[in-house]
Design a protein around this motif. Structure first.
Motif, mmCIF file in Angstrom:
data_model
loop_
_atom_site.group_PDB
_atom_site.id
_atom_site.type_symbol
_atom_site.label_atom_id
_atom_site.label_comp_id
_atom_site.label_asym_id
_atom_site.label_seq_id
_atom_site.Cartn_x
_atom_site.Cartn_y
_atom_site.Cartn_z
ATOM 1 N N THR A 98 8.831 4.146 7.179
ATOM 2 C CA THR A 98 9.578 3.385 6.165
ATOM 3 C C THR A 98 8.788 2.209 5.599
ATOM 4 O O THR A 98 9.167 1.648 4.573
ATOM 5 C CB THR A 98 10.889 2.843 6.767
ATOM 6 O OG1 THR A 98 10.582 2.007 7.884
ATOM 7 C CG2 THR A 98 11.789 3.986 7.203
ATOM 8 N N GLU A 99 7.695 1.805 6.267
ATOM 9 C CA GLU A 99 6.937 0.634 5.812
ATOM 10 C C GLU A 99 5.449 0.935 5.877
ATOM 11 O O GLU A 99 4.987 1.713 6.725
ATOM 12 C CB GLU A 99 7.247 -0.604 6.662
ATOM 13 C CG GLU A 99 8.679 -1.086 6.544
ATOM 14 C CD GLU A 99 8.942 -2.310 7.409
ATOM 15 O OE1 GLU A 99 8.014 -2.709 8.158
ATOM 16 O OE2 GLU A 99 10.053 -2.869 7.343
ATOM 17 N N LEU A 100 4.737 0.270 4.998
ATOM 18 C CA LEU A 100 3.289 0.400 4.966
ATOM 19 C C LEU A 100 2.707 -0.940 4.517
ATOM 20 O O LEU A 100 3.146 -1.506 3.502
ATOM 21 C CB LEU A 100 2.867 1.509 3.997
ATOM 22 C CG LEU A 100 1.358 1.798 3.921
ATOM 23 C CD1 LEU A 100 0.841 2.327 5.272
ATOM 24 C CD2 LEU A 100 1.052 2.797 2.814
ATOM 25 N N THR A 101 1.732 -1.434 5.271
ATOM 26 C CA THR A 101 1.112 -2.723 4.971
ATOM 27 C C THR A 101 -0.282 -2.486 4.394
ATOM 28 O O THR A 101 -1.111 -1.804 5.002
ATOM 29 C CB THR A 101 1.003 -3.594 6.231
ATOM 30 O OG1 THR A 101 2.315 -3.785 6.767
ATOM 31 C CG2 THR A 101 0.385 -4.938 5.921
ATOM 32 N N VAL A 102 -0.515 -3.077 3.217
ATOM 33 C CA VAL A 102 -1.800 -2.926 2.534
ATOM 34 C C VAL A 102 -2.234 -4.298 2.008
ATOM 35 O O VAL A 102 -1.412 -5.219 1.849
ATOM 36 C CB VAL A 102 -1.703 -1.917 1.366
ATOM 37 C CG1 VAL A 102 -1.340 -0.531 1.881
ATOM 38 C CG2 VAL A 102 -0.702 -2.391 0.326
ATOM 39 N N PRO A 103 -3.525 -4.475 1.704
ATOM 40 C CA PRO A 103 -3.977 -5.730 1.097
ATOM 41 C C PRO A 103 -3.308 -5.978 -0.250
ATOM 42 O O PRO A 103 -3.012 -5.031 -0.995
ATOM 43 C CB PRO A 103 -5.486 -5.557 0.955
ATOM 44 C CG PRO A 103 -5.838 -4.542 1.994
ATOM 45 C CD PRO A 103 -4.659 -3.611 2.067
ATOM 46 N N ASP A 104 -3.066 -7.238 -0.550
ATOM 47 C CA ASP A 104 -2.354 -7.569 -1.785
ATOM 48 C C ASP A 104 -3.168 -7.239 -3.034
ATOM 49 O O ASP A 104 -2.612 -7.079 -4.124
ATOM 50 C CB ASP A 104 -1.967 -9.052 -1.798
ATOM 51 C CG ASP A 104 -3.198 -9.962 -1.797
ATOM 52 O OD1 ASP A 104 -4.267 -9.502 -1.387
ATOM 53 O OD2 ASP A 104 -3.075 -11.128 -2.213
ATOM 54 N N SER A 105 -4.476 -7.122 -2.896
ATOM 55 C CA SER A 105 -5.317 -6.803 -4.051
ATOM 56 C C SER A 105 -5.163 -5.362 -4.498
ATOM 57 O O SER A 105 -5.678 -4.992 -5.552
ATOM 58 C CB SER A 105 -6.787 -7.098 -3.727
ATOM 59 O OG SER A 105 -7.220 -6.334 -2.599
ATOM 60 N N TYR A 106 -4.456 -4.529 -3.692
ATOM 61 C CA TYR A 106 -4.307 -3.124 -4.024
ATOM 62 C C TYR A 106 -3.125 -2.862 -4.943
ATOM 63 O O TYR A 106 -3.039 -1.767 -5.518
ATOM 64 C CB TYR A 106 -4.146 -2.274 -2.757
ATOM 65 C CG TYR A 106 -5.395 -2.162 -1.915
ATOM 66 C CD1 TYR A 106 -6.525 -2.916 -2.185
ATOM 67 C CD2 TYR A 106 -5.443 -1.281 -0.831
ATOM 68 C CE1 TYR A 106 -7.648 -2.815 -1.402
ATOM 69 C CE2 TYR A 106 -6.565 -1.170 -0.043
ATOM 70 C CZ TYR A 106 -7.672 -1.951 -0.335
ATOM 71 O OH TYR A 106 -8.800 -1.856 0.439
ATOM 72 N N GLU A 129 -7.682 -13.290 1.700
ATOM 73 C CA GLU A 129 -6.930 -12.077 1.373
ATOM 74 C C GLU A 129 -5.662 -11.988 2.212
ATOM 75 O O GLU A 129 -5.669 -12.203 3.421
ATOM 76 C CB GLU A 129 -7.789 -10.836 1.608
ATOM 77 C CG GLU A 129 -7.126 -9.565 1.121
ATOM 78 C CD GLU A 129 -8.027 -8.367 1.321
ATOM 79 O OE1 GLU A 129 -8.019 -7.477 0.465
ATOM 80 O OE2 GLU A 129 -8.755 -8.337 2.338
ATOM 81 N N THR A 130 -4.556 -11.733 1.547
ATOM 82 C CA THR A 130 -3.276 -11.562 2.226
ATOM 83 C C THR A 130 -2.820 -10.110 2.080
ATOM 84 O O THR A 130 -3.463 -9.302 1.389
ATOM 85 C CB THR A 130 -2.223 -12.516 1.629
ATOM 86 O OG1 THR A 130 -2.090 -12.260 0.225
ATOM 87 C CG2 THR A 130 -2.619 -13.961 1.847
ATOM 88 N N TYR A 131 -1.706 -9.810 2.713
ATOM 89 C CA TYR A 131 -1.195 -8.437 2.724
ATOM 90 C C TYR A 131 0.218 -8.417 2.174
ATOM 91 O O TYR A 131 0.951 -9.427 2.241
ATOM 92 C CB TYR A 131 -1.209 -7.872 4.148
ATOM 93 C CG TYR A 131 -2.606 -7.602 4.671
ATOM 94 C CD1 TYR A 131 -3.153 -6.321 4.619
ATOM 95 C CD2 TYR A 131 -3.373 -8.633 5.206
ATOM 96 C CE1 TYR A 131 -4.437 -6.076 5.085
ATOM 97 C CE2 TYR A 131 -4.653 -8.396 5.677
ATOM 98 C CZ TYR A 131 -5.187 -7.122 5.616
ATOM 99 O OH TYR A 131 -6.454 -6.881 6.079
ATOM 100 N N VAL A 132 0.570 -7.276 1.651
ATOM 101 C CA VAL A 132 1.931 -7.033 1.187
ATOM 102 C C VAL A 132 2.522 -5.905 2.017
ATOM 103 O O VAL A 132 1.800 -5.042 2.531
ATOM 104 C CB VAL A 132 1.964 -6.674 -0.313
ATOM 105 C CG1 VAL A 132 1.495 -7.830 -1.160
ATOM 106 C CG2 VAL A 132 1.125 -5.429 -0.595
ATOM 107 N N LYS A 133 3.830 -5.934 2.148
ATOM 108 C CA LYS A 133 4.528 -4.908 2.918
ATOM 109 C C LYS A 133 5.303 -4.030 1.942
ATOM 110 O O LYS A 133 6.168 -4.525 1.194
ATOM 111 C CB LYS A 133 5.452 -5.555 3.938
ATOM 112 C CG LYS A 133 6.131 -4.556 4.859
ATOM 113 C CD LYS A 133 6.899 -5.287 5.959
ATOM 114 C CE LYS A 133 5.914 -5.983 6.905
ATOM 115 N NZ LYS A 133 6.635 -6.574 8.073
ATOM 116 N N LEU A 134 4.998 -2.727 1.978
ATOM 117 C CA LEU A 134 5.640 -1.752 1.096
ATOM 118 C C LEU A 134 6.767 -1.060 1.846
ATOM 119 O O LEU A 134 6.591 -0.613 2.985
ATOM 120 C CB LEU A 134 4.625 -0.716 0.614
ATOM 121 C CG LEU A 134 3.318 -1.252 0.007
ATOM 122 C CD1 LEU A 134 2.424 -0.082 -0.413
ATOM 123 C CD2 LEU A 134 3.604 -2.147 -1.171
#
Length: 459
Positions: A98-106, A129-134
């Motif tokens: 249900t979730e996927l964490t990737v770099p915010d630059s993506y 660099e920070t991350y976003v949670k999808l």
């Protein structure tokens, strides 16, 4: 024993296979999502639909409130979320992921800026660099810690008992409200992790949503959406009361003791000048703290008024010393001045009647002279002519010496009377000086107290 080892190997093999399968699953999901993903395009379902961006702000530390430059430095935790229609997947098809964490630059991110930002070195919300949670439903969550330097119009009219309000307006810089609409995650900003500040006490941190039109070169009146977090805080005045306000008040009322110093002491004016210089130092300290504004705080106005009162007090002391200076000439006090100041005004100032009658002036008449009758009894027996001549010469010499003694005695008596008269006149002038000093003392105390009460009442 061999069976247990076999079971353990099977369990470890299963875990490794499961972990490898999970990693491969996330890699496959990532490739599925970002194979044809373009982060340069606004991720809306249709070109004309509005993308809603939610924002939340948590204040963790109030670093500095610079009244001189009218800037606020704060440590904030920003949370932004939006729906990306290109980053959705069916979790049932991906084994419940249900979730996927990737770099915010993506991923695409909204161009949210702080409108009051005055940091010339600002290059983005995060220096690393920070991350976003999808989330599988397309919701993107971006959490970033940042330090902001924003402008804040400071009102110091009630310093050091003032309250300040600093707005933090967040909104897109390019996208209008037709493309991106801002909403607050909560009705107010969060203060859960706020560290207590030594100088300021935070009262509230409210959130307000606005849509405001701005004129542009080619598109007049385009509306833009923003969320404004209003931070209201009050100054902790204890430090300034004991280190600035109290010494100023003490110096102001210490100046009143100058009126009790006698004229004979040469330290009267130097004492007043020293206090005046001390209050000038306080004025310089205030100028370093407060911003350059026409809105002068009440303590600044009180310090200026205290300087004026001290200057007037020094002028009045000089006037009293000039009027009552009897060291060069001794002028008799006019009768009207004696009655007005030494009798009427002295009684009103609780000093009693100090007139004590008018001193007598020096008379130029000759004092009593010695009357000496030289009754020379002539002997019935006639003296010898030679002896009689010697007797007359001795008598004349004795009379001449007595007249000289009489003149010296008269001069001494006249001099002593003149000294007594001058001393009486000096006493009257000294009494007048005391009455004037007492009058100016009451005027100074009354003026200082009234001004202080008026300034406090206006807070």
């Amino acid at each position: 024993m061999e069976l247990s080892w076999t079971v353990a190997v099977l369990v470890m093999f299963t875990c490794v296979i499961g972990r490898t399968t999970g990693i491969d699953l996330q890699r496959s999901l990532y490739n599925h999502l970002f194979d044809k993903y373009n982060k340069a395009l606004r991720p809306s379902s249709t070109p004309n639909s509005t993308l809603i961006v939610e924002i939340g702000v948590e204040l963790t530390h109030l670093i500095d409130m610079n009244e001189k430059h009218q800037t606020l430095t704060a440590n904030l935790w920003l949370t932004m979320g939006w729906n990306d229609s290109y980053l959705r997947w069916n979790d049932s098809e991906w084994r419940g992921v249900t979730e996927l964490t990737v770099p915010d630059s993506y991923v695409w991110k909204p161009d949210i800026v702080l409108y009051e930002n005055v940091d010339q070195y600002f290059k983005g919300w995060s220096k690393s660099e920070t991350y976003v949670k999808l989330h599988h439903n397309g919701y993107v969550l971006w959490e970033i810690p940042t330090v902001t330097l924003s402008s804040c119009q400071v009102n110091v009219s009630s310093f050091p008992f003032d309250r300040q309000k600093c707005p933090l307006k967040f909104g897109p810089w390019i996208h209008s409200s037709y493309e991106v609409e801002m909403r607050s995650m909560a009705g107010e900003g969060s203060l859960t992790s706020f560290m207590i500040n030594a100088e300021w006490h935070v009262l509230s941190f409210t959130a307000q949503t606005h849509i405001k039109s701005y004129g542009e070169a080619f598109d007049i009146g385009t509306p833009y959406s923003d969320v404004t977090f209003v931070l209201e805080f009050q100054r902790k005045s204890t430090f300034y009361v004991f280190n600035l306000l109290l010494p100023c008040l003490l110096l102001t009322f210490l100046m009143s003791t100058m009126f009790y110093l006698p004229l004979e002491t040469g330290e009267k004016l130097s004492f007043g000048v020293s206090i005046l210089l001390a209050i000038v130092v306080f004025q310089l300290v205030l100028n370093e703290v407060l911003p350059e504004s026409e809105d002068l705080p009440w303590i600044g106005r009180y310090v200026i008024l205290a300087m004026i009162m001290m200057s007037v007090s020094l002028s009045l002391s000089v006037m009293v010393m000039n009027v009552c200076d009897c060291s060069i000439t001794v002028r008799p006090m006019p009768e009207w001045a004696r009655r007005l100041f030494l009798k009427v005004l002295a009684q009103l100032l609780f000093m009693g009647d100090m007139s004590n009658g008018r001193p007598t002036t020096l008379q130029t008449d000759e004092t009593e002279t010695f009357q000496m009758d030289l009754n020379i009894e002539r002997s019935t027996t006639p003296l010898d002519p030679h002896d009689q001549s010697e007797y007359q010469i001795g008598t004349e010499i004795l009379a001449s010496n007595l007249r000289k003694i009489e003149r010296k005695h008269s001069f001494l008596i006249s001099y002593m009377k003149e000294m007594d008269r001058k001393e009486e006149v000096r006493k009257e002038w000294r009494a007048l000086a005391k009455v004037l000093d007492r009058l100016f003392f009451f005027i100074y105390i009354l003026t200082a107290t009234v001004c202080l009460v008026v300034f406090v009442a206006t807070l």
